[in-house]
Structures are given as structure tokens and as C-alpha cells.
Design a protein around this motif. Structure first.
Motif, PDB file in Angstrom:
ATOM      1  N   LYS A 194       0.827  -1.208   0.000  1.00  0.00           N
ATOM      2  CA  LYS A 194       0.000   0.000   0.000  1.00  0.00           C
ATOM      3  C   LYS A 194       0.858   1.254   0.000  1.00  0.00           C
ATOM      4  O   LYS A 194       0.571   2.205  -0.738  1.00  0.00           O
ATOM      5  CB  LYS A 194      -0.925  -0.005   1.216  1.00  0.00           C
ATOM      6  N   GLU A 195       1.924   1.266   0.798  1.00  0.00           N
ATOM      7  CA  GLU A 195       2.831   2.417   0.835  1.00  0.00           C
ATOM      8  C   GLU A 195       3.522   2.582  -0.516  1.00  0.00           C
ATOM      9  O   GLU A 195       3.695   3.708  -1.005  1.00  0.00           O
ATOM     10  CB  GLU A 195       3.861   2.228   1.940  1.00  0.00           C
ATOM     11  N   THR A 211       0.991   3.970  -3.036  1.00  0.00           N
ATOM     12  CA  THR A 211       0.689   5.375  -2.727  1.00  0.00           C
ATOM     13  C   THR A 211       1.796   6.281  -3.233  1.00  0.00           C
ATOM     14  O   THR A 211       1.535   7.319  -3.873  1.00  0.00           O
ATOM     15  CB  THR A 211       0.510   5.569  -1.209  1.00  0.00           C
ATOM     16  N   ASP A 264       1.669   9.129  -6.281  1.00  0.00           N
ATOM     17  CA  ASP A 264       2.127  10.492  -6.004  1.00  0.00           C
ATOM     18  C   ASP A 264       3.218  10.905  -7.002  1.00  0.00           C
ATOM     19  O   ASP A 264       3.229  12.034  -7.513  1.00  0.00           O
ATOM     20  CB  ASP A 264       2.674  10.599  -4.577  1.00  0.00           C
ATOM     21  N   ASN A 318      -4.886  14.147  -7.040  1.00  0.00           N
ATOM     22  CA  ASN A 318      -4.521  13.631  -5.719  1.00  0.00           C
ATOM     23  C   ASN A 318      -5.707  12.934  -5.046  1.00  0.00           C
ATOM     24  O   ASN A 318      -5.556  11.874  -4.423  1.00  0.00           O
ATOM     25  CB  ASN A 318      -4.009  14.756  -4.827  1.00  0.00           C
ATOM     26  N   GLY A 331      -6.108   8.979  -4.045  1.00  0.00           N
ATOM     27  CA  GLY A 331      -6.527   8.574  -2.710  1.00  0.00           C
ATOM     28  C   GLY A 331      -7.717   7.630  -2.747  1.00  0.00           C
ATOM     29  O   GLY A 331      -7.804   6.672  -1.963  1.00  0.00           O
ATOM     30  N   ILE A 354      -6.516   4.166  -3.720  1.00  0.00           N
ATOM     31  CA  ILE A 354      -5.882   3.498  -2.582  1.00  0.00           C
ATOM     32  C   ILE A 354      -6.949   3.009  -1.601  1.00  0.00           C
ATOM     33  O   ILE A 354      -6.879   1.890  -1.086  1.00  0.00           O
ATOM     34  CB  ILE A 354      -4.893   4.431  -1.872  1.00  0.00           C
ATOM     35  N   GLN A 355      -7.951   3.846  -1.358  1.00  0.00           N
ATOM     36  CA  GLN A 355      -9.018   3.445  -0.432  1.00  0.00           C
ATOM     37  C   GLN A 355      -9.777   2.236  -0.956  1.00  0.00           C
ATOM     38  O   GLN A 355     -10.085   1.299  -0.212  1.00  0.00           O
ATOM     39  CB  GLN A 355      -9.995   4.603  -0.208  1.00  0.00           C
ATOM     40  N   SER A 369      -7.819  -0.892  -0.436  1.00  0.00           N
ATOM     41  CA  SER A 369      -7.480  -1.226   0.953  1.00  0.00           C
ATOM     42  C   SER A 369      -8.473  -2.237   1.522  1.00  0.00           C
ATOM     43  O   SER A 369      -9.653  -2.230   1.153  1.00  0.00           O
ATOM     44  CB  SER A 369      -7.492   0.036   1.824  1.00  0.00           C
TER      45      SER A 369
END
Length: 219
Positions: free
Chosen positions: A86-87, A90, A94, A199, A203, A206-207, A210
Motif C-alpha cells: 500500500k505504501e 501510494t 504520487d 490527488n 486517494g 488506494i481506499q 485497501s
């Protein structure tokens, strides 16, 4: 030594032609650039041009492939191995937005190339070469490592198919970034709005990826 010198000169001339074409394509539509323009900027003759490329279309394809490779490598280098999936993802998203911010002209070129691709009067061999390039890039997708690590370490939900997810993210992100690339540099407010949208969209991706227990109600 003589053979090596000639090979180095040949490689140098090819690189100069690609660099010259890229410089011109970033300033104006590649449909308006001709072989003479490229040769003048590169400082080589038309004879030298045809030693490396059969046509302008071949050179346009070459620039497209180089830009795509440059972009994906920039994104691929963003995370480090010790991070969770996940990191990693992300940071990669970015970095992708940052790349588009730094090089809107490259993103715009990719968009224009895609729009005009089918209209090119290029031979079948050239189209097949580009098709093979795209297929190879899809098979070894630059987002796959982050997705697979995330599925394995549990930081990303595992009920999705990595390759299909990678393709979906690529198509979605490029649509957002291409829209951003079309904003005039003089219109700072809209440009900042576009970056904020990019951005927020990253996000949301990613959500979505998750695990349910890791989701917040931010979006």
C-alpha cells in the motif's frame, strides 16, 4: 577500434535525432514537424536520418515509446523495497502526478499520439512493432510489484486480479493526468484544481484497494 567508433557515432546520431524530434514535438504538434526540421535541430543530414529511420512516423513512434518508458521508470523508482504494498502504490501514484506536473508536455504528447494513432499512414510492420511494445509493457506492468506485495502482506485487499487492476489504474490515472496536461500554464487556479483532483482520485484508488478494516470515511 574503428568499428567501435563508427558504432558510437551511429548511436550518437540516432540519439540526437530522437532528442531533436522530442524537442520539436514538445513545442508544436508532431503532425507539423517534418524531416528537415528534425535534421536541422539535430545537426545531421537527411541521408543520416534515413540510416536510422524509414519515415517520420517511425521517429514519432520512437519518441512515444521513449516517453512511456521514461514515465514508467520514474514512477517505478519512487518506492523502496522495505515498504508495504500500500505504501509503495501510494508513493508511485504520487510520483506519477508529480511527473505529470513536471512534464505536462510529455503527457499531452501521449494523448495526441493515442488520438492520432489509427490515422497514421504507417506501414503494418511499424504498427506491429508498437503493438508488441505495448503488450510487453502490459505483461510486465510497472505497478505489478506494488500490487503483488500489497496482496501478500495484506495492506491491499486480495480479491482482485493484479494485472487487471494495474491496467485499470493506468487507464484511469492517464485520463486524469491528460486532462491536467491540457490546462494552460497561465491559468494557475485551474491547474491547482486539476492537481487536487488527481490527488483525490489517487486517494480514492488506494481506499478502494485497501482491506475493509483499513478504510476510513474520508472519501
Amino acid at each position: 577500434m574503428t568499428e567501435n567508433w563508427h558504432q558510437n557515432l551511429k548511436n550518437k546520431n540516432r540519439e540526437e535525432l530522437i532528442a531533436a524530434a522530442k524537442e520539436l514535438f514538445m513545442k508544436q504538434s508532431f503532425l507539423k514537424v517534418n524531416i528537415k526540421d528534425v535534421c536541422n535541430v539535430a545537426g545531421v543530414s537527411r541521408v543520416t536520418f534515413y540510416k536510422h529511420f524509414q519515415s517520420m512516423n517511425e521517429l514519432i513512434f520512437e519518441v512515444q515509446m521513449e516517453i512511456l518508458e521514461s514515465m514508467t521508470e520514474f514512477v517505478r523508482r519512487a518506492p523502496s523495497a522495505e515498504m508495504s504494498g500500500k505504501e509503495m502504490l501510494t508513493l508511485m501514484l504520487d510520483a506519477w502526478i508529480d511527473y505529470a506536473w513536471q512534464h505536462p508536455e510529455y503527457i499531452k504528447f501521449i494523448l495526441l499520439f493515442d488520438l492520432h494513432y489509427e490515422a497514421y499512414d504507417s506501414n503494418q510492420e511499424l504498427k506491429e512493432q508498437y503493438k508488441n511494445f505495448v503488450s510487453r509493457e502490459k505483461e510486465r506492468h510497472f505497478l505489478m510489484d506494488a500490487l503483488e506485495v500489497g496482496f501478500q502482506d495484506g495492506s491491499l485487499k486480495s480479491d482482485t486480479e493484479p494485472l487487471k487492476t494495474a491496467h485499470f489504474i493506468f487507464t484511469s490515472m492517464m485520463g486524469i493526468l491528460q486532462k491536467m496536461s491540457l490546462t494552460s500554464k497561465d491559468d494557475w487556479n485551474n491547474e491547482l484544481d486539476d492537481i487536487e483532483i488527481a490527488n483525490r482520485f489517487a486517494g480514492m484508488l488506494i481506499q478502494y484497494l485497501s482491506p475493509k478494516s483499513d478504510k476510513s470515511s474520508t472519501f
